[in-house]
Write an enzyme that holds these catalytic residues in place. Structure first.
Site, mmCIF file in Angstrom:
data_model
loop_
_atom_site.group_PDB
_atom_site.id
_atom_site.type_symbol
_atom_site.label_atom_id
_atom_site.label_comp_id
_atom_site.label_asym_id
_atom_site.label_seq_id
_atom_site.Cartn_x
_atom_site.Cartn_y
_atom_site.Cartn_z
ATOM 1 N N GLN A 117 1.085 -0.829 -0.078
ATOM 2 C CA GLN A 117 -0.046 0.105 -0.363
ATOM 3 C C GLN A 117 1.166 1.267 0.243
ATOM 4 O O GLN A 117 1.829 2.124 0.752
ATOM 5 C CB GLN A 117 -1.154 -0.380 1.150
ATOM 6 C CG GLN A 117 -1.911 1.310 1.423
ATOM 7 C CD GLN A 117 -2.539 1.259 2.927
ATOM 8 O OE1 GLN A 117 -1.777 1.076 3.749
ATOM 9 N NE2 GLN A 117 -3.404 1.938 2.954
ATOM 10 N N GLY A 118 0.260 2.381 -1.158
ATOM 11 C CA GLY A 118 1.978 2.885 -0.983
ATOM 12 C C GLY A 118 0.377 4.794 -0.677
ATOM 13 O O GLY A 118 0.325 5.680 -2.213
ATOM 14 N N SER A 120 1.248 6.393 2.546
ATOM 15 C CA SER A 120 1.431 7.284 3.364
ATOM 16 C C SER A 120 3.498 7.715 2.779
ATOM 17 O O SER A 120 4.001 7.487 2.254
ATOM 18 C CB SER A 120 1.918 7.200 5.053
ATOM 19 O OG SER A 120 1.100 6.528 5.259
ATOM 20 N N SER A 152 4.769 -0.901 4.125
ATOM 21 C CA SER A 152 4.801 -2.653 4.501
ATOM 22 C C SER A 152 5.353 -3.403 3.575
ATOM 23 O O SER A 152 4.724 -3.078 2.181
ATOM 24 C CB SER A 152 3.312 -3.136 5.019
ATOM 25 O OG SER A 152 3.467 -2.460 6.496
ATOM 26 N N GLU A 235 -9.157 -1.190 5.403
ATOM 27 C CA GLU A 235 -8.433 -1.192 5.793
ATOM 28 C C GLU A 235 -8.952 -1.686 7.573
ATOM 29 O O GLU A 235 -8.503 -1.971 8.355
ATOM 30 C CB GLU A 235 -7.291 -0.713 5.413
ATOM 31 C CG GLU A 235 -6.243 -0.743 6.374
ATOM 32 C CD GLU A 235 -4.809 0.165 5.554
ATOM 33 O OE1 GLU A 235 -5.602 0.787 5.094
ATOM 34 O OE2 GLU A 235 -3.954 -0.299 6.339
HETATM 35 C C1 LIG Z 1 3.698 -0.606 11.386
HETATM 36 C C2 LIG Z 1 2.983 -0.135 10.129
HETATM 37 C C3 LIG Z 1 2.675 -0.325 9.233
HETATM 38 C C4 LIG Z 1 2.629 0.612 8.484
HETATM 39 N N1 LIG Z 1 2.041 0.801 6.909
HETATM 40 C C5 LIG Z 1 1.689 1.180 6.134
HETATM 41 C C6 LIG Z 1 1.677 0.996 4.728
HETATM 42 O O1 LIG Z 1 1.479 -0.449 4.060
HETATM 43 N N2 LIG Z 1 1.648 1.263 3.881
HETATM 44 C C7 LIG Z 1 1.349 3.526 3.479
HETATM 45 O O2 LIG Z 1 0.849 3.753 3.110
HETATM 46 N N3 LIG Z 1 1.204 3.438 5.316
HETATM 47 C C8 LIG Z 1 1.306 2.783 6.878
HETATM 48 N N4 LIG Z 1 1.214 3.106 7.498
HETATM 49 C C9 LIG Z 1 1.602 4.369 8.045
HETATM 50 C C10 LIG Z 1 0.311 5.036 8.571
HETATM 51 O O3 LIG Z 1 -0.460 4.755 8.079
HETATM 52 C C11 LIG Z 1 1.053 6.159 9.133
HETATM 53 O O4 LIG Z 1 1.893 6.323 10.238
HETATM 54 C C12 LIG Z 1 0.018 6.961 10.073
HETATM 55 O O5 LIG Z 1 -1.352 6.914 9.250
HETATM 56 C C13 LIG Z 1 0.210 7.905 10.547
HETATM 57 O O6 LIG Z 1 0.934 9.215 9.770
HETATM 58 P P1 LIG Z 1 2.173 9.837 10.349
HETATM 59 O O7 LIG Z 1 2.937 8.093 10.583
HETATM 60 O O8 LIG Z 1 2.824 10.294 9.425
HETATM 61 O O9 LIG Z 1 1.622 10.630 12.015
HETATM 62 P P2 LIG Z 1 1.398 11.606 11.862
HETATM 63 O O10 LIG Z 1 0.353 11.929 10.715
HETATM 64 O O11 LIG Z 1 2.866 12.609 11.312
HETATM 65 O O12 LIG Z 1 0.449 12.079 13.598
HETATM 66 C C14 LIG Z 1 2.006 12.536 14.426
HETATM 67 C C15 LIG Z 1 1.428 12.598 15.671
HETATM 68 O O13 LIG Z 1 0.554 14.130 15.357
HETATM 69 C C16 LIG Z 1 -1.202 13.068 15.999
HETATM 70 N N5 LIG Z 1 -1.995 14.151 14.842
HETATM 71 C C17 LIG Z 1 -2.186 14.969 13.667
HETATM 72 N N6 LIG Z 1 -2.665 14.864 13.198
HETATM 73 C C18 LIG Z 1 -3.421 14.572 14.255
HETATM 74 C C19 LIG Z 1 -5.067 15.282 13.978
HETATM 75 N N7 LIG Z 1 -5.499 16.234 13.081
HETATM 76 N N8 LIG Z 1 -6.038 15.915 15.448
HETATM 77 C C20 LIG Z 1 -4.847 14.411 16.274
HETATM 78 N N9 LIG Z 1 -4.349 14.242 16.837
HETATM 79 C C21 LIG Z 1 -3.215 14.386 15.184
HETATM 80 C C22 LIG Z 1 -1.012 11.480 15.490
HETATM 81 O O14 LIG Z 1 -2.122 11.393 16.381
HETATM 82 C C23 LIG Z 1 -0.405 11.000 15.840
HETATM 83 O O15 LIG Z 1 -0.062 10.827 17.009
HETATM 84 C C24 LIG Z 1 2.089 2.193 8.432
HETATM 85 C C25 LIG Z 1 2.268 2.552 9.716
HETATM 86 C C26 LIG Z 1 2.566 1.478 10.957
HETATM 87 C C27 LIG Z 1 3.369 1.364 12.363
#
Ligand SMILES: Cc1cc2nc3c(=O)[nH]c(=O)nc-3n(C[C@H](O)[C@H](O)[C@H](O)COP(=O)(O)OP(=O)(O)OC[C@H]3O[C@@H](n4cnc5c(N)ncnc54)[C@H](O)[C@@H]3O)c2cc1C
Length: 383
Positions: A117-118, A120, A152, A235
């Site tokens: 899944q692309g 993020s 992932s 999902e």
């Molecule tokens: C094990 C794992 C597998 C993954 N696999 C994939 C994958 O295969 N493909 C893919 O595309 N992505 C994948 N992801 C990514 C995942 O979808 C993102 O990590 C997730 O959506 C959070 O985005 P971020 O890491 O950019 O955090 P951020 O969005 O930067 O968030 C950081 C913190 O700020 C908080 N925050 C941000 N905005 C708000 C808001 N508006 N209100 C309140 N709080 C907020 C969040 O809750 C978090 O605590 C994976 C993540 C993990 C941990």
């Protein structure tokens, strides 16, 4: 349904692989695909998928029964087959053209391909619609440039559900396109990232002038946000059906461990501690409640074709509950949990480290709360 359950139970008893699932590397891919192939060959893949694409056209209830029996039989985690089976496939069934369904669905069920899944990007996780990986139309192709992160199993994948920005001038939720990307296309570079468990599970993916046929666009150009919402609702909703069943089994196992485990002063087992017994009882009740919620989600999908925003309730509850289960396990297993190498306590320490993902992946717990507030409860908008 009972007949189906008994048949599933008998098949699983006879066929669950005896060798454990490898923890990482290409061996994981081979193991997962071989196991998927076995299920397909014997008629246990795609239980609720259309028959014309290799499925069995049964209901999601039968699918759920299969997952229950699957967990009971301690069958291997779906692993690298997760994206294809749990959300790329369901998205294509709901939103793909007939040609796309015919091309992409059977290989998923047959265990021929791994999907990733692309979605993020650096800077576009929770705020997914701010994504900047761009794609320009050139003849009958899209030409993609940009970067994804946290993908992932990208290093093991053949196909990717990819979100790209096709109109940078449009409001941010428009001008996005959902497209199938062949991971062997020239111009794709995959760099694995090591996770907290020391495994290279997810990756950064870089795209330089990657050419993708326009025929791979699912839905319409610039209308990918609505397709992405379908993907995310699968999902967050139905994708975790098997994990919820599995979590119930984990709680029962933890109860056994609590009964057997001596605490640090060796005078009594954790089970003799009233507080721990109460917490285990609460966990058992909460897993039962989550399973009921899951049945409600499945009934909703049966009516509407998609889990909708209510799927966030399932995802959030599952994430929080997973953290509570493995948090309590740390207390029960005690110091042994700190030793990542020792068996059998290793299962609990690895599970604890893994439990953090459950409140981040597929949208963090804060984001799920906002969705529930705004789109399920109708509260005023966050911003
Ligand atoms: C094990 C794992 C597998 C993954 N696999 C994939 C994958 O295969 N493909 C893919 O595309 N992505 C994948 N992801 C990514 C995942 O979808 C993102 O990590 C997730 O959506 C959070 O985005 P971020 O890491 O950019 O955090 P951020 O969005 O930067 O968030 C950081 C913190 O700020 C908080 N925050 C941000 N905005 C708000 C808001 N508006 N209100 C309140 N709080 C907020 C969040 O809750 C978090 O605590 C994976 C993540 C993990 C941990």
């Amino acid at each position: 349904m009972e007949e189906f359950r008994q048949a599933a139970r008998a098949w699983l008893r006879a066929n669950v692989p005896s060798e454990p699932r490898p923890e990482f590397g290409p061996a994981v891919r081979e193991y997962d695909l071989a196991w998927q192939r076995k299920q397909y060959e014997d008629g246990w893949a795609g239980i609720a998928w259309p028959r014309e694409y290799g499925g069995r056209d049964l209901s999601l209830m039968e699918q759920l029964v299969w997952y229950e029996e699957y967990a009971r039989a301690e069958a291997p985690h779906v692993g690298t087959a997760f994206v294809g089976l749990a959300h790329a496939g369901p998205t294509l069934i709901a939103r793909g053209s007939d040609a796309q369904k015919a091309e992409y669905l059977p290989p998923i069920l047959r265990g021929d391909v791994v999907w990733c899944q692309g979605f993020s990007e650096p800077g576009s996780g929770s705020d997914l619609a701010s994504l900047r990986t761009r794609a320009e139309i050139d003849g009958d192709h899209l030409v993609v440039n940009g970067q994804k992160i946290w993908t992932s199993y990208a290093q093991l994948a053949d196909r990717q559900e990819l979100l790209v920005r096709t109109d940078p001038t449009a409001p941010k939720h428009r001008g996005i396109t959902w497209v199938v990307c062949d991971m062997s296309s020239p111009g794709i570079e995959v760099r694995p990232i090591r996770n907290i468990r020391g495994e290279e599970e997810y990756c950064e993916v870089f795209y330089t002038d990657v050419r993708i046929p326009l025929a791979n666009v699912v839905g319409e150009i610039d209308d990918g946000w609505s397709v992405a919402m379908s993907t995310l609702s699968f999902e967050r909703g139905t994708a975790f059906m098997s994990d919820i069943v599995e979590l119930g089994r984990t709680v029962e196992e933890l109860i056994q461990v609590a009964k057997e485990k001596r605490s640090w002063n060796a005078a009594a087992s954790a089970w003799d501690d009233d507080r721990i017994r109460c917490e285990l009882a609460a966990l058992r009740a909460d897993v039962a409640a989550l399973r009921a919620l899951n049945y409600a989600t499945v009934s909703r999908v049966a009516r509407t074709g998609s889990p909708g925003p209510e799927s966030s309730i399932v995802r959030l509850s599952f994430g929080l509950l997973t953290q509570r289960v493995f948090g309590l396990a740390q207390e029960i297993v005690g110091d042994a949990a700190l030793d990542g190498g020792a068996q059998p306590d290793r299962r609990w320490s690895l599970g604890y480290l893994n439990s953090f993902r459950a409140v981040i992946a597929a949208g963090t717990k804060d984001i799920q709360r906002t969705i529930i507030g705004e789109r399920v409860l109708g509260l005023p908008k966050d911003r």
